[in-house]
Design a protein around this motif. Structure first.
Motif, short mmCIF file in Angstrom:
data_model
loop_
_atom_site.label_atom_id
_atom_site.label_comp_id
_atom_site.label_asym_id
_atom_site.label_seq_id
_atom_site.Cartn_x
_atom_site.Cartn_y
_atom_site.Cartn_z
N MET A 1 18.98 -40.39 20.84
CA MET A 1 19.18 -39.93 22.19
C MET A 1 18.27 -40.75 23.10
N LYS A 2 18.84 -41.30 24.13
CA LYS A 2 18.06 -42.10 25.07
C LYS A 2 17.61 -41.21 26.22
N SER A 3 16.33 -41.23 26.49
CA SER A 3 15.78 -40.42 27.56
C SER A 3 16.02 -41.08 28.90
N ARG A 4 16.45 -40.31 29.85
CA ARG A 4 16.64 -40.77 31.22
C ARG A 4 15.63 -40.07 32.13
N PRO A 5 15.12 -40.77 33.13
CA PRO A 5 14.19 -40.11 34.04
C PRO A 5 14.90 -39.01 34.82
N ALA A 6 14.16 -37.98 35.12
CA ALA A 6 14.71 -36.87 35.90
C ALA A 6 14.93 -37.32 37.33
N THR A 7 15.99 -36.83 37.93
CA THR A 7 16.28 -37.15 39.32
C THR A 7 15.94 -35.99 40.25
N VAL A 8 15.49 -34.90 39.67
CA VAL A 8 15.13 -33.71 40.43
C VAL A 8 13.65 -33.43 40.18
N PRO A 9 12.87 -33.16 41.24
CA PRO A 9 11.45 -32.86 41.03
C PRO A 9 11.25 -31.71 40.03
N GLU A 10 10.21 -31.81 39.24
CA GLU A 10 9.80 -30.82 38.24
C GLU A 10 10.69 -30.78 37.00
N ALA A 11 11.67 -31.67 36.90
CA ALA A 11 12.52 -31.70 35.70
C ALA A 11 11.89 -32.63 34.67
N ASP A 12 12.03 -32.29 33.40
CA ASP A 12 11.50 -33.11 32.31
C ASP A 12 12.45 -34.24 31.92
N TYR A 13 13.73 -34.04 32.10
CA TYR A 13 14.71 -35.08 31.79
C TYR A 13 16.00 -34.82 32.55
N ARG A 14 16.86 -35.82 32.56
CA ARG A 14 18.15 -35.74 33.23
C ARG A 14 19.25 -35.63 32.18
N VAL A 53 12.53 -28.22 31.37
CA VAL A 53 13.34 -28.19 32.58
C VAL A 53 14.26 -29.41 32.57
N ALA A 54 15.57 -29.16 32.64
CA ALA A 54 16.56 -30.24 32.64
C ALA A 54 17.19 -30.35 34.03
N ALA A 55 17.48 -31.58 34.43
CA ALA A 55 18.14 -31.83 35.71
C ALA A 55 19.62 -32.07 35.47
N PHE A 56 20.46 -31.48 36.30
CA PHE A 56 21.92 -31.60 36.21
C PHE A 56 22.48 -32.02 37.55
N GLY A 57 23.79 -32.21 37.60
CA GLY A 57 24.45 -32.51 38.85
C GLY A 57 24.28 -31.40 39.88
N ILE A 58 24.07 -30.17 39.42
CA ILE A 58 23.94 -29.04 40.35
C ILE A 58 22.49 -28.69 40.67
N GLY A 59 21.54 -29.37 40.07
CA GLY A 59 20.13 -29.06 40.30
C GLY A 59 19.37 -29.06 39.00
N ARG A 60 18.59 -28.01 38.75
CA ARG A 60 17.80 -27.95 37.52
C ARG A 60 17.91 -26.59 36.87
N ASP A 61 17.55 -26.53 35.60
CA ASP A 61 17.59 -25.28 34.83
C ASP A 61 16.48 -25.32 33.80
N ARG A 62 15.95 -24.16 33.48
CA ARG A 62 14.88 -24.05 32.48
C ARG A 62 15.46 -23.56 31.15
N VAL A 63 14.96 -24.13 30.07
CA VAL A 63 15.31 -23.69 28.73
C VAL A 63 14.02 -23.23 28.08
N TYR A 64 13.99 -22.01 27.58
CA TYR A 64 12.78 -21.45 26.98
C TYR A 64 12.91 -21.40 25.47
#
Length: 72
Positions: A1-14, A53-64
Motif C-alpha cells: 500500500m502506498k501512502s499518500r499525504p493527507a489533503t485535509v488538516p489533522e488527517a493521517d492519510y488520504r 484519521v483518514a481524509a476522503f473526498g467528503i472530508g475526514r473520518d476517525r477510525v478507532y
C-alpha cells in the motif's frame, strides 16, 4: 500500500475509493480495511492504536481501534 499525504488538516492519510465507473466520496469497509492494513503493515506506529484519521473526498473520518487486552 502506498501512502499518500493527507489533503485535509489533522488527517493521517488520504484514501480514495473507486468503483469500475467512478470514485466514491466515502465507503465504510474500505475505510476500516485500509486503517487496519496501515497498522498491520507498520505504516503507523503504536501511538495510532487509539485513533486514525483518514481524509476522503467528503472530508475526514476517525477510525478507532481499542488496545488488545494485555497490550503494553
Amino acid at each position: 500500500m502506498k501512502s499518500r499525504p493527507a489533503t485535509v488538516p489533522e488527517a493521517d492519510y488520504r484514501l480514495r475509493i473507486f468503483t469500475p465507473e467512478s470514485e466514491l466520496p466515502f465507503a465504510g469497509h474500505p475505510t476500516l480495511g485500509s486503517a487496519r492494513a496501515r497498522l498491520d503493515g507498520g505504516v503507523l506506529d503504536d501511538a495510532y492504536l487509539k485513533q486514525i484519521v483518514a481524509a476522503f473526498g467528503i472530508g475526514r473520518d476517525r477510525v478507532y481501534f481499542p488496545r488488545p487486552s494485555g497490550y503494553g
